[in-house]
Scaffold this motif. Structure first.
Motif, PDB file in Angstrom:
ATOM      1  N   LEU A 105       0.721  -1.000  -0.052  1.00 16.26           N
ATOM      2  CA  LEU A 105       0.149   0.029   0.430  1.00 16.26           C
ATOM      3  C   LEU A 105       0.749   1.135   0.015  1.00 16.26           C
ATOM      4  O   LEU A 105       1.681   1.774   0.181  1.00 16.26           O
ATOM      5  CB  LEU A 105      -0.769  -0.073   1.507  1.00 16.26           C
ATOM      6  CG  LEU A 105      -1.947  -1.055   1.427  1.00 16.26           C
ATOM      7  CD1 LEU A 105      -2.696  -0.972   3.135  1.00 16.26           C
ATOM      8  CD2 LEU A 105      -2.781  -1.647   0.679  1.00 16.26           C
ATOM      9  N   TRP A 106       0.322   2.288  -0.645  1.00 13.43           N
ATOM     10  CA  TRP A 106       0.702   3.768  -0.764  1.00 13.43           C
ATOM     11  C   TRP A 106       0.011   4.416   0.671  1.00 13.43           C
ATOM     12  O   TRP A 106      -1.392   4.847  -0.246  1.00 13.43           O
ATOM     13  CB  TRP A 106       1.257   4.300  -1.658  1.00 13.43           C
ATOM     14  CG  TRP A 106       2.041   5.808  -1.633  1.00 13.43           C
ATOM     15  CD1 TRP A 106       1.469   7.003  -1.028  1.00 13.43           C
ATOM     16  CD2 TRP A 106       2.998   6.052  -2.269  1.00 13.43           C
ATOM     17  NE1 TRP A 106       2.947   7.677  -1.723  1.00 13.43           N
ATOM     18  CE2 TRP A 106       3.725   7.153  -1.397  1.00 13.43           C
ATOM     19  CE3 TRP A 106       4.370   4.799  -2.784  1.00 13.43           C
ATOM     20  CZ2 TRP A 106       5.018   7.762  -2.647  1.00 13.43           C
ATOM     21  CZ3 TRP A 106       5.035   4.817  -3.188  1.00 13.43           C
ATOM     22  CH2 TRP A 106       5.907   6.624  -2.853  1.00 13.43           C
ATOM     23  N   VAL A 107       0.409   4.606   1.117  1.00 15.28           N
ATOM     24  CA  VAL A 107      -0.265   4.971   2.171  1.00 15.28           C
ATOM     25  C   VAL A 107      -0.597   7.341   2.092  1.00 15.28           C
ATOM     26  O   VAL A 107       0.134   7.590   2.307  1.00 15.28           O
ATOM     27  CB  VAL A 107      -0.139   5.270   4.291  1.00 15.28           C
ATOM     28  CG1 VAL A 107      -1.001   5.748   5.122  1.00 15.28           C
ATOM     29  CG2 VAL A 107       0.194   3.889   4.833  1.00 15.28           C
ATOM     30  N   ALA A 108      -2.152   7.277   2.571  1.00 19.06           N
ATOM     31  CA  ALA A 108      -1.998   8.971   2.233  1.00 19.06           C
ATOM     32  C   ALA A 108      -0.976   9.544   3.157  1.00 19.06           C
ATOM     33  O   ALA A 108      -1.072   9.220   4.535  1.00 19.06           O
ATOM     34  CB  ALA A 108      -3.163   9.405   3.044  1.00 19.06           C
ATOM     35  N   GLY A 109      -0.285  10.226   2.306  1.00 19.11           N
ATOM     36  CA  GLY A 109       0.229  11.371   2.427  1.00 19.11           C
ATOM     37  C   GLY A 109       2.509  10.597   2.830  1.00 19.11           C
ATOM     38  O   GLY A 109       2.539  11.152   3.839  1.00 19.11           O
TER      39      GLY A 109
END
Length: 121
Positions: free
Chosen positions: A99-103
């Motif tokens: 995943l690419w976490v928000a921020g």
């Protein structure tokens, strides 16, 4: 905080079917591959099936033709439909997602807590 929540494990007779589900929740910007792994007592955790965000799939030889992985990108969920189950499929099944976490500034691996699948008569 990102979490992967699995459901659908249980006890099933040989030849039966089960469907595992995994939902990723939290501040997620993007999801790359989603996978299912399994681990039996005393053995290493092995990849069972993988699906990319574009829908390309991979299956371990031991489950080809019996298991089907699918995902809903809009809901950040992945499923594993397991059919013709065998006693050797008994294991704890783990959901994994990149995943690419928000921020955030990089792809990160996340794991679910695991769900037990027992195939026995």
């Amino acid at each position: 905080q990102v979490q992967l929540l699995e459901s659908g494990g249980g006890l099933v007779q040989p030849g039966g079917s089960l469907r595992l589900s995994c939902a990723a929740s939290g501040s997620i910007f993007s999801v790359n591959a989603m996978d299912w792994y399994r681990q039996s007592p005393g053995k290493q955790r092995d990849l069972v099936a993988d699906i990319t965000s574009g829908g390309s799939t991979y299956y371990a030889d031991s489950v080809k033709g019996r298991f089907t992985i699918s995902r809903d990108n809009a809901k950040n969920t992945v499923h594993l439909q397991m059919s013709s189950l065998k006693p050797e499929d008994t294991a704890v099944y783990y959901c994994h997602a990149r995943l690419w976490v928000a921020g955030g500034n990089s792809w990160t691996n996340y794991w679910g807590q695991g769900t037990q699948v027992t195939v026995s008569s």
